[in-house]
Write an enzyme that holds these catalytic residues in place. Structure first.
Site, PDB file in Angstrom:
ATOM      1  N   GLY A 367       0.831  -1.205   0.000  1.00  0.00           N
ATOM      2  CA  GLY A 367       0.000   0.000   0.000  1.00  0.00           C
ATOM      3  C   GLY A 367       0.860   1.247   0.000  1.00  0.00           C
ATOM      4  O   GLY A 367       2.092   1.183   0.064  1.00  0.00           O
ATOM      5  N   CYS A 394       5.377  -5.990   1.730  1.00  0.00           N
ATOM      6  CA  CYS A 394       5.845  -4.650   1.368  1.00  0.00           C
ATOM      7  C   CYS A 394       5.458  -3.631   2.437  1.00  0.00           C
ATOM      8  O   CYS A 394       6.072  -3.609   3.501  1.00  0.00           O
ATOM      9  CB  CYS A 394       5.340  -4.288  -0.023  1.00  0.00           C
ATOM     10  SG  CYS A 394       6.395  -3.049  -0.786  1.00  0.00           S
ATOM     11  N   HIS A 523       7.010  -8.735  -3.193  1.00  0.00           N
ATOM     12  CA  HIS A 523       5.633  -9.192  -3.421  1.00  0.00           C
ATOM     13  C   HIS A 523       5.646 -10.660  -3.857  1.00  0.00           C
ATOM     14  O   HIS A 523       5.687 -10.941  -5.060  1.00  0.00           O
ATOM     15  CB  HIS A 523       4.974  -8.330  -4.505  1.00  0.00           C
ATOM     16  CG  HIS A 523       4.702  -6.940  -4.060  1.00  0.00           C
ATOM     17  ND1 HIS A 523       3.512  -6.549  -3.499  1.00  0.00           N
ATOM     18  CD2 HIS A 523       5.488  -5.836  -4.054  1.00  0.00           C
ATOM     19  CE1 HIS A 523       3.560  -5.275  -3.178  1.00  0.00           C
ATOM     20  NE2 HIS A 523       4.758  -4.816  -3.507  1.00  0.00           N
ATOM     21  N   GLU A 525       3.373 -12.721  -4.068  1.00  0.00           N
ATOM     22  CA  GLU A 525       2.180 -13.107  -4.839  1.00  0.00           C
ATOM     23  C   GLU A 525       2.430 -13.027  -6.344  1.00  0.00           C
ATOM     24  O   GLU A 525       1.759 -13.685  -7.127  1.00  0.00           O
ATOM     25  CB  GLU A 525       0.981 -12.237  -4.440  1.00  0.00           C
ATOM     26  CG  GLU A 525       1.015 -10.774  -4.874  1.00  0.00           C
ATOM     27  CD  GLU A 525       1.775  -9.849  -3.911  1.00  0.00           C
ATOM     28  OE1 GLU A 525       2.597 -10.362  -3.115  1.00  0.00           O
ATOM     29  OE2 GLU A 525       1.560  -8.620  -3.965  1.00  0.00           O
TER      30      GLU A 525
HETATM   31  N1  GLN Z   1       4.627   2.593   0.274  1.00  0.00           N
HETATM   32  C1  GLN Z   1       5.703   1.694   0.540  1.00  0.00           C
HETATM   33  C2  GLN Z   1       6.968   2.066  -0.215  1.00  0.00           C
HETATM   34  O1  GLN Z   1       6.899   2.791  -1.162  1.00  0.00           O
HETATM   35  C3  GLN Z   1       5.308   0.271   0.235  1.00  0.00           C
HETATM   36  C4  GLN Z   1       5.058   0.023  -1.197  1.00  0.00           C
HETATM   37  C5  GLN Z   1       4.269  -1.241  -1.453  1.00  0.00           C
HETATM   38  O2  GLN Z   1       3.631  -1.752  -0.538  1.00  0.00           O
HETATM   39  N2  GLN Z   1       4.278  -1.720  -2.669  1.00  0.00           N
HETATM   40  O3  GLN Z   1       8.033   1.620   0.118  1.00  0.00           O
END
Ligand code: GLN
Length: 548
Positions: A367, A394, A523, A525
């Site tokens: 997020g 993440c 990630h 997934e």
């Molecule tokens: N916002 C966080 C970052 O930029 C996490 C990004 C994400 O969850 N894809 O590092």
């Protein structure tokens, strides 16, 4: 002609368009056709999108679905998730062609002087750039089949140049090397209780007007299309009834290639394009059977909470949901997803406990921004203390570190600098910008993106799970665990069990006094598939399954 010169003469082109309404699952349809061929042939998917963004990287996932990240760092449409999962390929950025990218290429050419003396026009210059791109990818990849999906619906103004380019291409390579597949909708209106063929006829007529004659029609329908309706569609659309395929609604997308196989798609491709590769779907079939059986008669049902702020559109977390499906098939169980909107539980301990009541495992996915994050942190504290299996992805890992710093290491002001504003500075920045990110002004494609190696610590849970000391996973982030705080966090009990190969970036964290508390900066997934589920998801569900 220059573009045609780039054609290797060997690649067969299958071009997939959609009609009647959007949202019929063109990506899944195209990927499923590819799945029938990819057992033996090299099938390369290309997605053409009519919008003017260079890529979907800067779009809100609630508008366009998840942003899918490729190994080479490309941020692409979520349909690439289907392609990679169905075709067993590692896709590349240039397989994604948006109209924004087409215009960018044209303007670069114009400035370079490639068009010197000419007026640059939609026809032939835009269509030429599109064709050139398709021929180049086909040749560079030595593709047996180039599977081209044209986004949007036939009749949309914004995809018409892709459609016209495809028409020209089919003419140039000859009909023995190119065919069109059209996905339409066969509704059964309430009260009429009959399958209706008219929308399909109209949409094919639309295509015919553009000089395109699709040879396979896939009709999305609640039920199998009745033989007399297939006859009728065939008659009005110039096709044998056997070329009208039932795109019947299924519970899991993985059933779709099996439906197409049973409906005779491989035979049509053989007849029309002389390509045949006996589909190798045995393992796939078995796993689909398990998924289906667990849908009606589950060995066990596990409730998994996905806690985020984009829960209004489930496609925002499409790959996370799929990774759970993959893992569930291997463990012979059913997963029920509970969507928890983290903004709604914020600063309300009762709401946190209530939202996780009866939940067997919790995922806090990726997020951005400050909205809903305190809710996430409170949920993470709850699962840590109540020993509920947890996977943080993440942002989910970064917030797990914040939670631990605050509640275990006593750093009350711990936070990520991502929430900072002009007037608010974070007191204890346990999560901070990656080196070099601070000075970046442009938003597009500037994060740390794509596949990177992860070195795994000996004797860790991560090593047990991956059965390896070095893995490769995909990243998309701007922030990281602040190296200045690593020692103090480790002292408190966090085990950083995965690190970057050549940089000081923490990539996996785990806790030892917990049945399953793992979080990763990447990630997982994005590399999960039905046949090869992502290990971190598999073990999350295994831990939940084994929980007393
Ligand atoms: N916002 C966080 C970052 O930029 C996490 C990004 C994400 O969850 N894809 O590092």
């Amino acid at each position: 002609m220059k573009q045609l010169d780039e054609y290797n003469g060997k690649t067969k082109f299958i071009i997939v368009t959609g009609g009647v309404i959007s949202g019929l699952g063109k990506g899944v349809a195209a990927a499923s056709i590819g799945a029938l061929l990819s057992g033996k042939l090299k099938v390369v998917p290309v997605k053409c999108d009519g919008y003017l963004n260079t890529d979907p990287g800067t779009m809100n996932p609630t508008e366009h679905g998840e942003v899918y990240v490729l190994d080479d760092g490309g941020e692409v449409d979520m349909d690439f998730g289907h392609y990679e999962r169905f075709l067993n390929v590692v896709a590349r950025s240039e397989w994604s062609l948006t109209m924004g990218r087409v215009f960018k290429l044209i303007l670069e050419k114009e400035r370079r002087g490639d068009y010197l003396g000419h007026t640059v026009q939609f026809i032939p210059h835009v269509t030429n750039v599109i064709k050139e791109h398709l021929y180049r990818v086909a040749t560079k990849e030595k593709a047996d089949v180039l599977l081209v999906e044209i986004g949007g619906t036939v009749g949309d103004l914004e995809n018409q140049f892709f459609i016209e380019a495809a028409r020209q291409l089919s003419h140039e390579v000859g009909q023995e090397n190119c065919m069109f597949v059209h996905l339409t909708y066969v509704p059964i209106p309430n009260g009429v209780n009959e399958q209706k063929s008219k929308p399909t006829q109209m949409s094919v007529r639309d295509l015919n007007e553009k000089g395109i004659y699709p040879e396979i029609l896939i009709g999305r329908c609640e039920e199998y299309i009745k033989p007399h309706i297939k006859e009728k569609i065939g008659l009005f659309c110039n096709l044998p009834a056997s070329h009208v395929i039932s795109g019947v609604d299924v519970k899991h997308v993985y059933e779709v290639p099996l439906v197409y196989e049973a409906e005779g798609v491989p035979e049509i491709l053989l007849k029309r394009l002389q390509i045949y590769a006996p589909p190798k779907l045995d393992v796939w079939k078995k796993l689909v059977e398990t998924l289906k059986r667990n849908q009606v008669n589950p060995r066990k049902t596990l409730t998994v909470a996905i806690c985020g702020k984009y829960t209004t559109l489930e496609d925002s977390y499409a790959s996370v949901v799929e990774a759970l499906n993959h893992a569930s098939a291997h463990l012979d169980l059913r997963v029920e997803i509970k969507w928890v909107d983290t903004e709604r539980v914020e600063n309300n301990t009762d709401a946190v406990a209530k939202s996780l009541h009866g939940v067997d495992a919790v995922i806090v996915p990726g997020g951005f921004g400050s909205r809903g994050i305190e809710g996430k942190i409170q949920l993470i504290q709850y699962v840590r203390e109540k020993k509920i299996p947890f996977l943080g992805i993440c942002y989910g890992m970064q917030l797990a570190v914040v939670e631990f710093a605050r509640n275990v290491c006593g750093m009350k002001g711990a936070n990520t600098t991502e929430v900072e504003t002009e007037t608010f500075k974070v007191e204890t920045p346990v999560i901070a910008y990656l080196p070099g990110q601070e000075s970046i002004k442009e938003m597009g494609a500037t994060m740390r993106l794509g596949g990177h190696d992860v070195l795994i610590r000996e004797g860790s849970r991560a090593e047990q799970i991956y059965k390896s000391r070095q893995i490769r996973e995909r990243f998309r982030h701007r922030y990281e665990v602040n190296p200045e705080f690593v020692k103090i966090l480790e002292k408190g009990g966090i085990i950083f069990s995965g690190k970057a190969a050549n940089e000081n970036i923490m990539q996996i964290m785990e806790l030892s006094d917990h049945p399953y508390f793992l979080a990763c900066q990447f990630h997982p997934e994005l590399k999960s598939s039905l046949i090869h589920p992502a290990p971190l998801f598999l073990e999350l569900l295994r831990a939940a399954d084994e929980r007393p």
